[in-house]
Design a protein around this motif. Sequence first.
Motif, PDB file in Angstrom:
ATOM      1  N   ASP A 248       0.857  -1.148   0.147  1.00 30.68           N
ATOM      2  CA  ASP A 248       0.571   0.216   0.843  1.00 30.68           C
ATOM      3  C   ASP A 248       0.621   1.289  -0.158  1.00 30.68           C
ATOM      4  OD1 ASP A 248      -2.256  -1.792   0.363  1.00 30.68           O
ATOM      5  OD2 ASP A 248      -2.391  -1.197   2.241  1.00 30.68           O
ATOM      6  N   LEU A 255      -0.261   5.504  -8.035  1.00 32.26           N
ATOM      7  CA  LEU A 255      -0.673   6.169  -8.264  1.00 32.26           C
ATOM      8  C   LEU A 255      -0.806   7.735  -7.954  1.00 32.26           C
ATOM      9  CD1 LEU A 255      -3.311   3.402  -5.775  1.00 32.26           C
ATOM     10  CD2 LEU A 255      -2.791   3.516  -9.317  1.00 32.26           C
ATOM     11  N   ASN A 258      -0.746   9.864 -10.842  1.00 29.66           N
ATOM     12  CA  ASN A 258      -1.942  10.017 -11.600  1.00 29.66           C
ATOM     13  C   ASN A 258      -2.149  11.984 -11.610  1.00 29.66           C
ATOM     14  OD1 ASN A 258      -4.137  10.766 -12.892  1.00 29.66           O
ATOM     15  ND2 ASN A 258      -5.318   8.290 -12.011  1.00 29.66           N
ATOM     16  N   SER A 315      -8.285   8.663   5.253  1.00 28.28           N
ATOM     17  CA  SER A 315      -9.699   7.452   4.877  1.00 28.28           C
ATOM     18  C   SER A 315      -9.455   8.943   3.619  1.00 28.28           C
ATOM     19  CB  SER A 315     -10.456   8.969   5.685  1.00 28.28           C
ATOM     20  OG  SER A 315     -11.134   9.631   5.986  1.00 28.28           O
ATOM     21  N   LYS A 316      -8.608   9.902   3.636  1.00 26.68           N
ATOM     22  CA  LYS A 316      -8.291  10.741   1.774  1.00 26.68           C
ATOM     23  C   LYS A 316      -7.886   9.679   1.647  1.00 26.68           C
ATOM     24  CE  LYS A 316      -5.658  14.242   0.805  1.00 26.68           C
ATOM     25  NZ  LYS A 316      -4.412  15.798   1.430  1.00 26.68           N
ATOM     26  N   THR A 317      -6.710   9.357   2.183  1.00 22.32           N
ATOM     27  CA  THR A 317      -6.100   8.220   0.817  1.00 22.32           C
ATOM     28  C   THR A 317      -6.714   7.145  -0.192  1.00 22.32           C
ATOM     29  OG1 THR A 317      -3.741   8.382   2.583  1.00 22.32           O
ATOM     30  CG2 THR A 317      -3.820   6.715   0.863  1.00 22.32           C
ATOM     31  N   GLU A 318      -6.994   6.049   0.736  1.00 20.27           N
ATOM     32  CA  GLU A 318      -8.711   5.328   0.602  1.00 20.27           C
ATOM     33  C   GLU A 318      -9.647   6.323  -0.078  1.00 20.27           C
ATOM     34  OE1 GLU A 318      -7.967   2.296   4.401  1.00 20.27           O
ATOM     35  OE2 GLU A 318      -9.654   3.322   3.828  1.00 20.27           O
ATOM     36  N   LYS A 319     -10.363   6.817  -0.349  1.00 19.11           N
ATOM     37  CA  LYS A 319     -10.901   7.645  -0.874  1.00 19.11           C
ATOM     38  C   LYS A 319     -10.299   8.524  -2.273  1.00 19.11           C
ATOM     39  CE  LYS A 319     -14.423  11.421  -0.668  1.00 19.11           C
ATOM     40  NZ  LYS A 319     -15.483  12.607  -0.660  1.00 19.11           N
ATOM     41  N   THR A 320      -9.082   8.726  -2.176  1.00 16.63           N
ATOM     42  CA  THR A 320      -8.336   9.061  -2.878  1.00 16.63           C
ATOM     43  C   THR A 320      -8.374   8.233  -4.221  1.00 16.63           C
ATOM     44  OG1 THR A 320      -7.736  11.165  -2.142  1.00 16.63           O
ATOM     45  CG2 THR A 320      -6.985  11.042  -4.372  1.00 16.63           C
ATOM     46  N   PHE A 321      -7.756   7.398  -3.530  1.00 16.34           N
ATOM     47  CA  PHE A 321      -6.724   5.993  -4.910  1.00 16.34           C
ATOM     48  C   PHE A 321      -7.594   5.025  -4.902  1.00 16.34           C
ATOM     49  CE2 PHE A 321      -3.563   8.707  -2.966  1.00 16.34           C
ATOM     50  CZ  PHE A 321      -3.152   9.496  -4.293  1.00 16.34           C
ATOM     51  N   GLY A 322      -9.405   4.539  -4.172  1.00 14.67           N
ATOM     52  CA  GLY A 322      -9.921   3.459  -4.023  1.00 14.67           C
ATOM     53  C   GLY A 322      -9.474   2.388  -3.765  1.00 14.67           C
ATOM     54  N   PHE A 323      -9.108   1.949  -2.794  1.00 18.03           N
ATOM     55  CA  PHE A 323      -8.519   1.762  -2.126  1.00 18.03           C
ATOM     56  C   PHE A 323      -8.959   1.665  -0.869  1.00 18.03           C
ATOM     57  CE2 PHE A 323      -4.562   3.663  -1.531  1.00 18.03           C
ATOM     58  CZ  PHE A 323      -3.571   2.526  -0.424  1.00 18.03           C
TER      59      PHE A 323
END
Length: 347
Positions: A248, A255, A258, A315-323
């Motif tokens: 991760d 990622l 992008n 949560s910002k990381t997970e929301k931004t990168f979708g995992f």
Amino acid sequence: MANDLVLITGATGHIGFRTLRYLLEYGYNVRAAVRSVAKGEAIKSNPLLKDVSTSQLSFVVVSDFLAPGAFDKAAEGVKYIVHLASPIPFGDGADPADQEEHFVKPAVRGTISMLESAKKVGTVKRVVITSSMVVNIPIDVQFGITESADTYTAESRISMPEPPYANTFVAYIASKVGAIKEAEAWMEGNKGVGFDAVHVHPAYTIGRDDTALTSKAVNEGTNSAMLGTVLGETAGYGKTSTTVHVDDAARVHVLALNPEVAGNQSFLTVSDGPDGTIWEDSLKHVKKHFPKAVADGSLPNNGTAPTVKNNFDASKTEKTFGFVHKSYEEQVVSVVGHYLELLQKGL
């Protein structure tokens, strides 16, 4: 993005090598800056890169990362830079009297030198820089000296620790705080430079280290913070409840290239939500997944590792990168499985 040229530093390290592999898997052409030809050969000889073409992966020797214009040649023609290289507090053995020279100055100078080179070449669109969660949480809270119910995010910042540093890890914290503060100030002072910066803040990074080719080497670096407990060691201090799987931490670096992801921001990589990691849970995970190795004594599985409870929000990381970040259990299985694999081979 495919075929774009990326310059990477720190590719011989735990996160760095995994990031290099992701860059290649995502189709980038990669130029790895290494300190010597031998280090480049060590990367090329890794079995996981045996099928990589020389057209996709090349090397440039930068013997002194702190020299003026050190990365000027390395950055020529590149579109993206992933800058992971920085002194680490594991196994360095730095003299306390030299911690400023060993940790802080190299981290700061190396980062600013990379930004200056990116400015000179004029082709770079984004620089991704490895920071750390240690810049987001006060030292006394991280060490459990002071309790806090605060939740720390990628935007949280602490003040710069002052020397003399209490220990090597505090010197490391100072190096990361100094590097990100100077980098953010540099970007603010160079608006319109033509590129932006993204900072990645990994927690304690746990997971298979494909640069480790012996069982002893597996129990080094940040992996030792977990594996030592499984091997029966007693920790002398508590560690903050923040870990992340190396997969991760590495893939966020990739990622983040992008262009649809906004620049000049930071991303935490921390697993298991705000509750975080309980370090001694490694014992129950090992008992569940490797019962035979526990029974035959290969894994004593009886060490101690106190946890300092801290709250982080990734949560910002997970929301931004979708995992969703891989769990501590997955981290443990990854490292212990690798350790046993090499141990059974007599390595």
